[in-house]
Design an enzyme around this catalytic site. Structure first.
Site, PDB file in Angstrom:
ATOM      1  N   ARG A 148      76.814  25.316  -3.710  1.00  0.00           N
ATOM      2  CA  ARG A 148      76.219  24.588  -4.844  1.00  0.00           C
ATOM      3  C   ARG A 148      76.764  25.084  -6.181  1.00  0.00           C
ATOM      4  NH1 ARG A 148      70.009  23.861  -2.661  1.00  0.00           N
ATOM      5  NH2 ARG A 148      70.479  21.974  -1.480  1.00  0.00           N
ATOM      6  N   LYS A 185      64.310  10.174  14.497  1.00  0.00           N
ATOM      7  CA  LYS A 185      63.242   9.162  14.516  1.00  0.00           C
ATOM      8  C   LYS A 185      63.535   7.922  13.696  1.00  0.00           C
ATOM      9  CE  LYS A 185      59.510  12.359  15.337  1.00  0.00           C
ATOM     10  NZ  LYS A 185      58.286  12.948  14.814  1.00  0.00           N
TER      11      LYS A 185
HETATM   12  P1  AMP Z   1      67.403  13.568  11.369  1.00  0.00           P
HETATM   13  O1  AMP Z   1      66.966  14.721  10.522  1.00  0.00           O
HETATM   14  O2  AMP Z   1      66.401  12.488  11.520  1.00  0.00           O
HETATM   15  O3  AMP Z   1      68.766  13.065  10.983  1.00  0.00           O
HETATM   16  O4  AMP Z   1      67.514  14.143  12.845  1.00  0.00           O
HETATM   17  C1  AMP Z   1      68.485  15.061  13.226  1.00  0.00           C
HETATM   18  C2  AMP Z   1      68.100  15.661  14.540  1.00  0.00           C
HETATM   19  O5  AMP Z   1      68.033  14.652  15.522  1.00  0.00           O
HETATM   20  C3  AMP Z   1      69.091  16.680  15.033  1.00  0.00           C
HETATM   21  O6  AMP Z   1      68.487  17.935  14.988  1.00  0.00           O
HETATM   22  C4  AMP Z   1      69.362  16.243  16.465  1.00  0.00           C
HETATM   23  O7  AMP Z   1      69.315  17.303  17.379  1.00  0.00           O
HETATM   24  C5  AMP Z   1      68.248  15.272  16.765  1.00  0.00           C
HETATM   25  N1  AMP Z   1      68.605  14.317  17.808  1.00  0.00           N
HETATM   26  C6  AMP Z   1      69.733  13.609  17.916  1.00  0.00           C
HETATM   27  N2  AMP Z   1      69.746  12.892  19.051  1.00  0.00           N
HETATM   28  C7  AMP Z   1      68.584  13.148  19.691  1.00  0.00           C
HETATM   29  C8  AMP Z   1      68.024  12.717  20.918  1.00  0.00           C
HETATM   30  N3  AMP Z   1      68.664  11.861  21.723  1.00  0.00           N
HETATM   31  N4  AMP Z   1      66.801  13.183  21.255  1.00  0.00           N
HETATM   32  C9  AMP Z   1      66.159  14.052  20.441  1.00  0.00           C
HETATM   33  N5  AMP Z   1      66.640  14.499  19.277  1.00  0.00           N
HETATM   34  C10 AMP Z   1      67.850  14.053  18.888  1.00  0.00           C
END
Ligand code: AMP
Length: 395
Positions: A35, A197
């Site tokens: 940063r 999610k």
């Molecule tokens: P986000 O912060 O919503 O972008 O989520 C990122 C996280 O989603 C990462 O830590 C991944 O490990 C998780 N992730 C990706 N694919 C899957 C999956 N098929 N099932 C559970 N978690 C997942």
């Protein structure tokens, strides 16, 4: 968009909001100076003009004055990155700060104490903002990471610089790269949305439906869509209260002629672990006791094909649990496909927490067009919201 390039800073005091909220170890040493590096071009331009640089930032979430959150800890690192001495004053408003600023010569740098030692900072207090404004002739905002907050130093202070205000180079680059995706994009435009999610991505999906040609969906949220379409998802991550929403998104996309690409196969595992047994299965035929943790090989081919045809690419969120090597392949192949498309002339923007981590982990930073530094701020822009820190300069 007014940037520091529109000003000559000779003999001027530049009050610069930077994001020096850097991680420190137990000895209070900076463990990641990214940063600080990111603000360097802005600071150097002002110094080279013959101006005075006054840096203000927050660090952590102090409750009142707490020595462990003092910006004094980072002075040496800032000096190291800039290759110049950096002065420090242990307040950010009032007599002491004003005296330190008045003693500053052209070409010198002063770092103020943590803004959040005053609760007025996060409250966006007008009087506090006015006190800050006394420290500069020109206000520069280069803290993209906090541009979605209407705090005193990121937003309200701009009121006291009706014309003498502008974006720093980092902030300008962030805004330009998002505009290249949302406003001035070359078609076809493809957004890749992964992560855990649907619920956390819904705002983005709704906003980009009017702006993209293709949406590639991967990661955990795949299974909410697959279940909504009556597929068998076993023990995969599903948001049961979002099934309707998933169908609505598919329907809206159809009406707007946006193609949604979902995985067709998955790497499934019998536990959420790198030691799990794994196999490849159709994405809508996952047995009970098994869960999809990465996209499968056929999906990789399909996704790569869509990406290769794209002229503008936005990537937010990994398509598998890339933190575990067994489930990283889909995210690596996707990253490589984006890198290749970029080499062929596409514009690619990667942003939002975990995809940035993935890009760094797989050494793709230099192979994509732009990696955003501002997680929350970038996501809010993708959701179509007007960020207070940006509006304060533009108005
Ligand atoms: P986000 O912060 O919503 O972008 O989520 C990122 C996280 O989603 C990462 O830590 C991944 O490990 C998780 N992730 C990706 N694919 C899957 C999956 N098929 N099932 C559970 N978690 C997942």
């Amino acid at each position: 968009m007014k940037t520091i390039k529109d000003f000559n800073f000779k003999d001027q005091k530049a009050l610069i909001r930077v994001d020096f909220n850097v991680p420190l170890n137990e000895q209070f040493q900076v463990t990641d100076a990214n940063r600080i590096e990111a603000a360097k071009p802005t600071i150097l331009k002002i110094l080279n003009d013959g101006g005075k640089v006054i840096l203000m930032s927050h660090l952590g979430r102090p409750k009142g004055i707490q020595e462990k959150y003092s910006l004094n800890h980072i002075v040496a690192k800032v000096a190291d990155v800039l290759g110049k001495p950096v002065k420090f004053v242990d307040d950010c408003i009032g007599k002491k700060a004003e005296t330190a600023v008045n003693q500053l010569k052209n070409g010198e740098v002063l770092l103020l104490e943590n803004l959040r030692f005053y609760e007025e900072e996060e409250e966006g207090d007008l009087q506090f903002s006015e006190k800050l404004s006394k420290l500069g002739d020109i206000y520069v905002n280069d803290a993209f990471g906090t541009a979605h907050r209407a705090h005193a130093s990121t937003t309200i202070v701009a009121k006291f610089f009706p014309t003498a205000k502008c974006f720093g180079l980092l902030m300008a680059a962030e805004i330009e790269s998002i505009n290249k995706v949302l406003k001035e994009s070359k078609k076809p435009v493809t957004a890749i949305l992964g992560g855990a999610k649907v619920s956390s991505k819904i705002g983005i999906i709704e906003n980009i439906l009017d702006k993209v040609d293709n949406i590639i969906i991967g990661g955990g949220m795949t299974f909410t869509f697959i279940k909504a379409m009556s597929g068998k998802v076993g023990n995969s991550l599903v948001e049961d209260d979002k099934l309707e929403l998933a169908l609505e998104i598919m329907e809206k996309a159809k009406q707007k002629n946006v193609r949604i690409y979902l995985p067709i196969d998955a790497i499934i595992a019998d536990s959420f672990s790198n030691d799990a047994q794994i196999r490849i299965e159709d994405v809508n035929n996952i047995p009970d006791g098994w869960m999809g943790l990465d996209v499968g090989p056929k999906t990789n081919v399909g996704f790569s094909f869509v990406i290769a045809q794209s002229k503008t690419i936005l990537w937010n969120g990994p398509v598998g649990v890339f933190e575990m090597p067994k489930f990283a392949k889909g995210t690596i192949e996707l990253g490589n496909a984006i890198a290749e498309a970029t080499e062929d002339g596409a514009f690619s923007l990667v942003g939002g927490g975990d995809s940035v981590a993935a890009v760094k982990q797989f050494k793709l930073e230099k192979k994509v067009s732009y990696v955003s530094t501002g997680g929350g701020a970038m996501l809010e822009m993708l959701e179509g919201r007007v960020l207070p820190g940006i509006e304060a300069i533009n108005n």
